[in-house]
Design an enzyme around this catalytic site. Structure first.
Site, PDB file in Angstrom:
ATOM      1  N   SER A 142      25.242  21.613  41.319  1.00 49.33           N
ATOM      2  CA  SER A 142      25.999  20.699  40.458  1.00 49.33           C
ATOM      3  C   SER A 142      27.406  20.398  40.988  1.00 49.33           C
ATOM      4  O   SER A 142      27.824  19.231  40.947  1.00 49.33           O
ATOM      5  CB  SER A 142      26.066  21.237  39.033  1.00 49.33           C
ATOM      6  OG  SER A 142      24.768  21.240  38.494  1.00 49.33           O
TER       7      SER A 142
ATOM      8  N   ASN B 205      23.006  20.588  27.235  1.00 48.36           N
ATOM      9  CA  ASN B 205      23.325  20.846  28.646  1.00 48.36           C
ATOM     10  C   ASN B 205      24.678  20.245  29.046  1.00 48.36           C
ATOM     11  O   ASN B 205      25.143  20.448  30.158  1.00 48.36           O
ATOM     12  CB  ASN B 205      22.215  20.335  29.574  1.00 48.36           C
ATOM     13  CG  ASN B 205      22.276  18.841  29.776  1.00 48.36           C
ATOM     14  OD1 ASN B 205      22.721  18.100  28.899  1.00 48.36           O
ATOM     15  ND2 ASN B 205      21.846  18.380  30.933  1.00 48.36           N
TER      16      ASN B 205
ATOM     17  N   LYS C 103      21.566  27.210  27.105  1.00 46.37           N
ATOM     18  CA  LYS C 103      21.455  25.863  26.530  1.00 46.37           C
ATOM     19  C   LYS C 103      21.246  25.875  25.016  1.00 46.37           C
ATOM     20  O   LYS C 103      21.684  24.959  24.329  1.00 46.37           O
ATOM     21  CB  LYS C 103      20.311  25.091  27.202  1.00 46.37           C
ATOM     22  CG  LYS C 103      20.607  24.705  28.636  1.00 46.37           C
ATOM     23  CD  LYS C 103      19.507  23.831  29.198  1.00 46.37           C
ATOM     24  CE  LYS C 103      19.735  23.580  30.667  1.00 46.37           C
ATOM     25  NZ  LYS C 103      18.773  22.631  31.231  1.00 46.37           N
TER      26      LYS C 103
ATOM     27  N   ALA D 137      12.592  22.829  28.714  1.00 51.15           N
ATOM     28  CA  ALA D 137      12.633  21.599  29.507  1.00 51.15           C
ATOM     29  C   ALA D 137      11.639  20.582  28.946  1.00 51.15           C
ATOM     30  O   ALA D 137      11.953  19.396  28.819  1.00 51.15           O
ATOM     31  CB  ALA D 137      12.322  21.919  30.965  1.00 51.15           C
TER      32      ALA D 137
HETATM   33  P1  ATR Z   1      12.106  26.225  30.503  1.00 55.59           P
HETATM   34  O1  ATR Z   1      13.274  26.308  29.571  1.00 55.59           O
HETATM   35  O2  ATR Z   1      12.507  26.164  31.954  1.00 55.59           O
HETATM   36  O3  ATR Z   1      11.147  25.140  30.137  1.00 55.59           O
HETATM   37  P2  ATR Z   1      10.611  28.303  29.200  1.00 55.59           P
HETATM   38  O4  ATR Z   1      11.209  27.875  27.912  1.00 55.59           O
HETATM   39  O5  ATR Z   1      10.525  29.754  29.503  1.00 55.59           O
HETATM   40  O6  ATR Z   1      11.355  27.643  30.421  1.00 55.59           O
HETATM   41  O7  ATR Z   1       9.126  27.641  29.302  1.00 55.59           O
HETATM   42  C1  ATR Z   1       8.267  27.935  30.342  1.00 55.59           C
HETATM   43  C2  ATR Z   1       6.962  27.118  30.231  1.00 55.59           C
HETATM   44  O8  ATR Z   1       6.115  27.569  31.294  1.00 55.59           O
HETATM   45  C3  ATR Z   1       6.168  27.333  28.951  1.00 55.59           C
HETATM   46  O9  ATR Z   1       5.402  26.183  28.674  1.00 55.59           O
HETATM   47  C4  ATR Z   1       5.249  28.506  29.348  1.00 55.59           C
HETATM   48  O10 ATR Z   1       4.067  28.604  28.584  1.00 55.59           O
HETATM   49  P3  ATR Z   1       4.051  29.440  27.184  1.00 55.59           P
HETATM   50  O11 ATR Z   1       4.695  28.548  26.166  1.00 55.59           O
HETATM   51  O12 ATR Z   1       2.625  29.680  26.929  1.00 55.59           O
HETATM   52  O13 ATR Z   1       4.844  30.698  27.447  1.00 55.59           O
HETATM   53  C5  ATR Z   1       4.906  28.109  30.754  1.00 55.59           C
HETATM   54  N1  ATR Z   1       4.481  29.236  31.566  1.00 55.59           N
HETATM   55  C6  ATR Z   1       5.279  30.155  32.189  1.00 55.59           C
HETATM   56  N2  ATR Z   1       4.530  31.045  32.873  1.00 55.59           N
HETATM   57  C7  ATR Z   1       3.222  30.680  32.686  1.00 55.59           C
HETATM   58  C8  ATR Z   1       1.962  31.192  33.161  1.00 55.59           C
HETATM   59  N3  ATR Z   1       1.899  32.258  33.958  1.00 55.59           N
HETATM   60  N4  ATR Z   1       0.830  30.553  32.771  1.00 55.59           N
HETATM   61  C9  ATR Z   1       0.883  29.458  31.960  1.00 55.59           C
HETATM   62  N5  ATR Z   1       2.044  28.931  31.487  1.00 55.59           N
HETATM   63  C10 ATR Z   1       3.196  29.528  31.850  1.00 55.59           C
END
Ligand code: ATR
Length: 278
Positions: A17, A87, A66, A132
């Site tokens: 950034s 953000n 955030k 996100a």
């Molecule tokens: P961010 O803020 O970057 O979006 P987050 O809030 O932790 O990060 O969200 C991560 C996303 O990746 C979620 O959709 C998560 O699925 P869950 O809601 O079921 O937790 C998904 N995700 C992370 N690891 C995963 C895995 N091993 N298999 C399937 N989905 C995964």
């Protein structure tokens, strides 16, 4: 005196950034400094108070603050309130207002790559339902796409996104396995999970056997720039959209909020790609 800006998060060492905002300052001829601040959770309020005392012009907020930062802002932009995450914080004559430019930045980047998006895309699949995904789902809802489906590992998390659905949008929720079997239905597929991010490179949230040619496939991961998901989609004849576009355009929208100056950052994209590869 120039603008006083920065970004708070933890970890923050590898943030691009400051470099991006330096390019914007060069482009606009605006003077200022933009610094990274690595802050511990228990220091968040105190750091915000320090920014108030210093009368900085604003700052970005990144992982993992955030959501937490919304407790300390004075007011929230309606979209940031709906998303539940901020953000970008703007000092508006002593009132500190929280915005979220992630989703709108994503859409702006996508439209830059695919100017015909509004007319060619009728159905969208969003993979993931985390922070996100929430911002992107909200921004997609503000556009004219009639169908925005969500595929996520955990159904409850996906259900949480429905509270920001607009009436003109139809959304069905799917498991990753269900979505995998019906990808041909979609004109745009957006990957927002952390699967495929370095160092766990090479993984995909779902297989792409049912993908039709010319679908736009997008991944918001930018490290690595070309995830296995995008590489596979490209091999199958999809049109692809890389994650560093969102990084650049969310920053451009933040800069516009702080300075009132518009930014046209397309020319920085390639240089950003080189920096990310470097
Ligand atoms: P961010 O803020 O970057 O979006 P987050 O809030 O932790 O990060 O969200 C991560 C996303 O990746 C979620 O959709 C998560 O699925 P869950 O809601 O079921 O937790 C998904 N995700 C992370 N690891 C995963 C895995 N091993 N298999 C399937 N989905 C995964």
């Amino acid at each position: 005196m120039g603008y006083l800006l920065g970004v708070i998060g933890n970890p923050i060492k590898h943030t691009l950034s400051p470099w991006i905002h330096q390019q914007f300052m060069k482009e606009t001829g605006i003077n200022g400094i933009y610094r990274p601040y690595e802050i511990k959770e228990e220091e968040l309020k105190e750091s915000f108070d320090t920014f108030r005392r210093m009368n900085v012009d604003g700052f970005n907020v990144t992982i993992p603050y955030k959501e937490t930062i919304t407790r300390f802002t004075d007011i929230l932009d309606p979209r940031a309130r709906a998303i539940g995450a901020v953000n970008t914080v703007v000092n508006q004559d002593g009132t500190w207002k929280g915005y979220n430019t992630d989703g709108r930045g994503y859409i702006r980047s996508l439209k830059q790559s695919f100017p015909e998006l509004d007319t060619s895309v009728k159905s969208v699949l969003l993979i993931g339902a985390g922070g996100a995904a929430r911002g992107i789902y909200d921004a997609l809802n503000q556009e004219a796409f009639p169908v925005i489906d969500i595929a996520n590992r955990t159904r409850e998390r996906a259900e949480g996104l429905l509270d920001i659905r607009e009436a003109h949008v139809k959304t069905s929720l799917y498991t990753l396995i269900e979505a995998e079997q019906n990808l041909h239905q979609y004109d745009l597929i957006i990957q927002t999970t952390s699967i495929g991010m370095a160092p766990n490179d090479g993984m995909m949230p779902l297989q792409l056997q049912t993908l039709k040619q010319n679908t736009i496939v997008s991944d918001i991961i930018y490290n690595p720039i070309e995830t296995c998901f995008l590489k596979t989609a490209k091999e199958k004849g999809a049109r692809i959209h890389y994650g560093h576009g969102m990084l650049l355009y969310q920053a451009a929208l933040a800069f516009e909020l702080w300075t009132g100056r518009s930014i046209h950052p397309a020319h920085i994209l390639q240089e950003l790609e080189q920096k990310l590869k470097g």
